[in-house]
Design a protein around this motif. Structure first.
Motif, PDB file in Angstrom:
ATOM      1  N   ILE A   1      -6.703   3.261   9.294  1.00 30.25           N
ATOM      2  CA  ILE A   1      -6.549   2.405   8.121  1.00 30.25           C
ATOM      3  C   ILE A   1      -7.446   1.187   8.318  1.00 30.25           C
ATOM      4  CG2 ILE A   1      -4.949   1.042   6.733  1.00 30.25           C
ATOM      5  CD1 ILE A   1      -2.701   2.852   7.756  1.00 30.25           C
ATOM      6  N   HIS A   2      -8.433   1.032   7.456  1.00 34.02           N
ATOM      7  CA  HIS A   2      -9.375  -0.071   7.572  1.00 34.02           C
ATOM      8  C   HIS A   2      -8.736  -1.384   7.103  1.00 34.02           C
ATOM      9  CE1 HIS A   2     -12.812   3.095   7.184  1.00 34.02           C
ATOM     10  NE2 HIS A   2     -12.384   2.984   8.427  1.00 34.02           N
ATOM     11  N   PRO A   3      -9.320  -2.521   7.481  1.00 26.80           N
ATOM     12  CA  PRO A   3      -8.775  -3.810   7.028  1.00 26.80           C
ATOM     13  C   PRO A   3      -8.666  -3.938   5.514  1.00 26.80           C
ATOM     14  CG  PRO A   3     -10.301  -4.161   8.836  1.00 26.80           C
ATOM     15  CD  PRO A   3     -10.399  -2.710   8.478  1.00 26.80           C
ATOM     16  N   ASP A   4      -9.552  -3.249   4.769  1.00 30.17           N
ATOM     17  CA  ASP A   4      -9.482  -3.310   3.306  1.00 30.17           C
ATOM     18  C   ASP A   4      -8.517  -2.274   2.733  1.00 30.17           C
ATOM     19  OD1 ASP A   4     -10.833  -0.941   3.669  1.00 30.17           O
ATOM     20  OD2 ASP A   4     -12.592  -1.493   2.476  1.00 30.17           O
ATOM     21  N   ALA A   5      -7.729  -1.618   3.602  1.00 27.93           N
ATOM     22  CA  ALA A   5      -6.678  -0.660   3.231  1.00 27.93           C
ATOM     23  C   ALA A   5      -7.197   0.738   2.944  1.00 27.93           C
ATOM     24  CB  ALA A   5      -5.852  -1.151   2.049  1.00 27.93           C
ATOM     25  N   THR A   6      -8.514   0.940   2.903  1.00 26.50           N
ATOM     26  CA  THR A   6      -9.037   2.285   2.721  1.00 26.50           C
ATOM     27  C   THR A   6      -8.863   3.083   4.010  1.00 26.50           C
ATOM     28  OG1 THR A   6     -11.267   1.610   3.367  1.00 26.50           O
ATOM     29  CG2 THR A   6     -10.715   1.513   1.012  1.00 26.50           C
TER      30      THR A   6
ATOM     31  N   LEU B   1       0.838  -1.194   0.000  1.00 22.01           N
ATOM     32  CA  LEU B   1       0.000   0.000   0.000  1.00 22.01           C
ATOM     33  C   LEU B   1       0.871   1.240   0.000  1.00 22.01           C
ATOM     34  CD1 LEU B   1      -2.450  -1.110   2.843  1.00 22.01           C
ATOM     35  CD2 LEU B   1      -2.907  -1.217   0.379  1.00 22.01           C
ATOM     36  N   ARG B   2       0.381   2.293  -0.653  1.00 21.58           N
ATOM     37  CA  ARG B   2       1.021   3.600  -0.602  1.00 21.58           C
ATOM     38  C   ARG B   2      -0.045   4.629  -0.249  1.00 21.58           C
ATOM     39  NH1 ARG B   2       4.088   0.189  -0.996  1.00 21.58           N
ATOM     40  NH2 ARG B   2       5.955  -0.022  -2.316  1.00 21.58           N
ATOM     41  N   TYR B   3       0.356   5.591   0.571  1.00 20.60           N
ATOM     42  CA  TYR B   3      -0.541   6.681   0.933  1.00 20.60           C
ATOM     43  C   TYR B   3       0.096   7.990   0.479  1.00 20.60           C
ATOM     44  CZ  TYR B   3      -2.985   3.118   3.532  1.00 20.60           C
ATOM     45  OH  TYR B   3      -3.675   1.973   3.857  1.00 20.60           O
ATOM     46  N   VAL B   4      -0.689   8.795  -0.232  1.00 20.21           N
ATOM     47  CA  VAL B   4      -0.177   9.984  -0.905  1.00 20.21           C
ATOM     48  C   VAL B   4      -0.881  11.216  -0.341  1.00 20.21           C
ATOM     49  CG1 VAL B   4       0.171  11.112  -3.122  1.00 20.21           C
ATOM     50  CG2 VAL B   4       0.179   8.609  -2.990  1.00 20.21           C
ATOM     51  N   GLY B   5      -0.094  12.183   0.123  1.00 17.47           N
ATOM     52  CA  GLY B   5      -0.656  13.414   0.658  1.00 17.47           C
ATOM     53  C   GLY B   5      -0.555  14.551  -0.340  1.00 17.47           C
TER      54      GLY B   5
END
Length: 254
Positions: free
Chosen positions: A141-146, A72-76
């Motif tokens: 961060i939810h279990p489904d990565a959202t 997973l990547r999180y982008v700000g």
């Protein structure tokens, strides 16, 4: 804005080994300030070469961070009060798929500006510093990565003598343990100490914890990194260009 890239050997003129092990290049993700894209850059760990690839996601990207355990990547970004986009990465191709976006101030107001985000693996939350909106927040961060709506939003206060310090500007949110989070504030000339819920990842101001650390006026504290023992921290002041060593004893080492 025009971007150029090239393959850059890290050690020029190094002799090539007779038997070179084969390894698939790693795909690095590079944010493009105010361009609206995340670029992929291939890194060959054997040859030590970076090769420009192509835009891999059409997302405004001031900051990109990886989940330590999941693809997973999180982008700000600076858009709409500070937006964070969740991306799932294909383990084979490295191609990202957008999973959704969340505003870090909970209201999608104008004027956001994210300066930092990282994954806290113990709480599965994403602590975020919103430099322009003067906010420190945390996203679940939810279990489904959202990502979910913020579990906490704390507004900093204070100012400094520099024209760039007319108000508070949190630069980082760093939780060395499960009870506190440290927030160096560029505008307030302080490293604020917030409560940190080790179960939910929620931030809270005030309380009975340790007080803030005050730098010299006009120092502009910014980057803060903890030593692996979590007893010492290194603070970089942006306006006076000092590197300070700080002691930290409020949280247990483990």
């Amino acid at each position: 804005m025009t971007a150029t890239a090239a393959a850059l050997p890290l050690t020029a003129g190094a002799p090539r080994a007779e038997a070179t092990p084969q390894a698939r290049p790693d795909l690095l993700y590079v944010g493009s300030w105010n361009v609206g894209q995340v670029h992929g850059v291939a890194f060959d760990p054997v040859q030590g070469v970076l090769t420009s690839n192509r835009p891999v996601a059409q997302v405004s990207s001031g900051w990109v961070t990886a989940h330590p355990d999941r693809p997973l990547r999180y982008v700000g970004s600076w858009l709409n009060g500070g937006i964070v986009t969740a991306l799932a990465v294909d383990r084979t191709t490295g191609a990202p798929t957008e999973l959704g976006q969340v505003s870090t101030d909970g209201a999608a107001t104008a004027g956001g500006g994210l300066s930092y985000l990282h994954v806290d693996r113990s709480t599965e939350t994403l602590p975020v510093a919103n430099f322009e909106a003067s906010l420190a927040t945390s996203l679940p961060i939810h279990p489904d990565a959202t990502l979910g709506a913020p579990v906490s939003v704390v507004e900093d206060t204070g100012s400094g003598p520099s024209p760039r310090q007319s108000g508070p500007h949190p630069d980082r949110v760093v939780a060395p343990g499960r009870r506190h989070a440290l927030v160096p504030d560029f505008g307030a000339d302080r490293v604020l100490v917030y409560g940190f819920d080790g179960t939910t990842g929620a931030l809270s101001a005030g309380g009975t914890g340790p007080g803030a650390y005050a730098t010299d006026a006009g120092a502009g504290p910014g980057r803060l990194v903890f030593h692996p023992d979590r007893r010492k921290a290194y603070l970089l002041t942006e306006l006076t260009a000092e590197l300070q060593l700080l002691d930290w004893t409020a949280d247990p080492a483990n």
